[in-house]
Design a protein around this motif. Structure first.
Motif, PDB file in Angstrom:
ATOM      1  N   GLY A   9       0.794  -1.214   0.000  1.00 49.66           N
ATOM      2  CA  GLY A   9       0.000   0.000   0.000  1.00 49.66           C
ATOM      3  C   GLY A   9       0.826   1.262   0.000  1.00 49.66           C
ATOM      4  N   GLY A  37     -10.144   4.173   1.117  1.00 46.68           N
ATOM      5  CA  GLY A  37      -9.091   3.969   0.129  1.00 46.68           C
ATOM      6  C   GLY A  37      -9.561   3.076  -1.000  1.00 46.68           C
ATOM      7  N   SER A  39      -8.250  -0.299  -3.683  1.00 45.80           N
ATOM      8  CA  SER A  39      -7.374  -1.467  -3.760  1.00 45.80           C
ATOM      9  C   SER A  39      -7.205  -1.857  -5.218  1.00 45.80           C
ATOM     10  CB  SER A  39      -8.000  -2.620  -2.968  1.00 45.80           C
ATOM     11  OG  SER A  39      -7.134  -3.705  -2.899  1.00 45.80           O
ATOM     12  N   THR A  47      -2.809  -4.033  -3.927  1.00 44.21           N
ATOM     13  CA  THR A  47      -2.056  -2.880  -3.443  1.00 44.21           C
ATOM     14  C   THR A  47      -3.086  -1.836  -3.044  1.00 44.21           C
ATOM     15  OG1 THR A  47      -0.197  -3.316  -4.917  1.00 44.21           O
ATOM     16  CG2 THR A  47      -0.378  -1.084  -4.028  1.00 44.21           C
ATOM     17  N   ASN A  48      -2.996  -1.350  -1.819  1.00 43.06           N
ATOM     18  CA  ASN A  48      -3.960  -0.381  -1.309  1.00 43.06           C
ATOM     19  C   ASN A  48      -3.425   1.032  -1.426  1.00 43.06           C
ATOM     20  OD1 ASN A  48      -5.907  -2.326  -0.490  1.00 43.06           O
ATOM     21  ND2 ASN A  48      -4.608  -2.804   1.248  1.00 43.06           N
ATOM     22  N   TRP A  49      -4.332   1.955  -1.629  1.00 45.00           N
ATOM     23  CA  TRP A  49      -4.058   3.397  -1.708  1.00 45.00           C
ATOM     24  C   TRP A  49      -4.984   4.048  -0.716  1.00 45.00           C
ATOM     25  CZ3 TRP A  49      -7.550   7.209  -2.567  1.00 45.00           C
ATOM     26  CH2 TRP A  49      -7.075   8.466  -2.941  1.00 45.00           C
ATOM     27  N   CYS A  50      -4.446   4.904   0.184  1.00 46.34           N
ATOM     28  CA  CYS A  50      -5.327   5.463   1.195  1.00 46.34           C
ATOM     29  C   CYS A  50      -4.783   6.762   1.774  1.00 46.34           C
ATOM     30  CB  CYS A  50      -5.528   4.450   2.325  1.00 46.34           C
ATOM     31  SG  CYS A  50      -6.791   4.934   3.505  1.00 46.34           S
ATOM     32  N   TYR A  98      -6.680  -8.586   9.189  1.00 50.66           N
ATOM     33  CA  TYR A  98      -6.045  -8.154   7.944  1.00 50.66           C
ATOM     34  C   TYR A  98      -4.629  -8.699   7.788  1.00 50.66           C
ATOM     35  CZ  TYR A  98      -9.967  -4.978   8.246  1.00 50.66           C
ATOM     36  OH  TYR A  98     -11.224  -4.458   8.367  1.00 50.66           O
TER      37      TYR A  98
END
Length: 121
Positions: A9, A37, A39, A47-50, A98
């Motif tokens: 991320g 966010g 994903s 891959t996470n974006w937040c 998680y």
């Protein structure tokens, strides 16, 4: 021992995370979820974006406005090796639904999150 196997991320500070997420949703088409966010699916997993609130303490002790989360295969083993190598491991590892999380500081003072996804991810 495998160390980093992917990027889990990209996290960064924002004065208004909800408005910023909305901008990315409208203008760049990110599928921003209720958790704040987006994903992206990839070869090694999502891959996470937040965006985080500007005053978050989650990146501490780093003063950087961002934190990269790296996917790892064996968090406990890697943290042990990093300690032996003289790296600054911060905090205690944490486990949740998680996965497992740990943190280390790079030489520039950036906090890096290490993430071992739950089994099967």
């Amino acid at each position: 021992m495998k160390r980093v196997i992917g990027i889990g991320g990209i996290f960064f500070k924002s004065r208004d995370p909800q408005a910023l997420a909305a901008w990315y949703r409208v203008h760049l088409g990110l599928d921003v979820q209720a958790w704040g966010g987006a994903s992206f699916e990839g070869g090694a997993g999502p891959t996470n974006w937040c965006p985080f609130k500007a005053d978050t303490e989650y990146f501490a002790p780093s003063a950087a406005p961002f934190m990269v989360n790296y996917r790892v295969a064996d968090l406990d083993g890697l943290l042990a090796v990093l300690r032996v190598e003289g790296c600054e491991v911060v905090g205690e590892p944490q486990a949740s639904e998680y996965g497992k999380f740990g943190w280390v500081m790079d030489p520039d003072g950036n906090k890096i999150e290490l993430w071992e996804p739950p089994t099967g991810e």
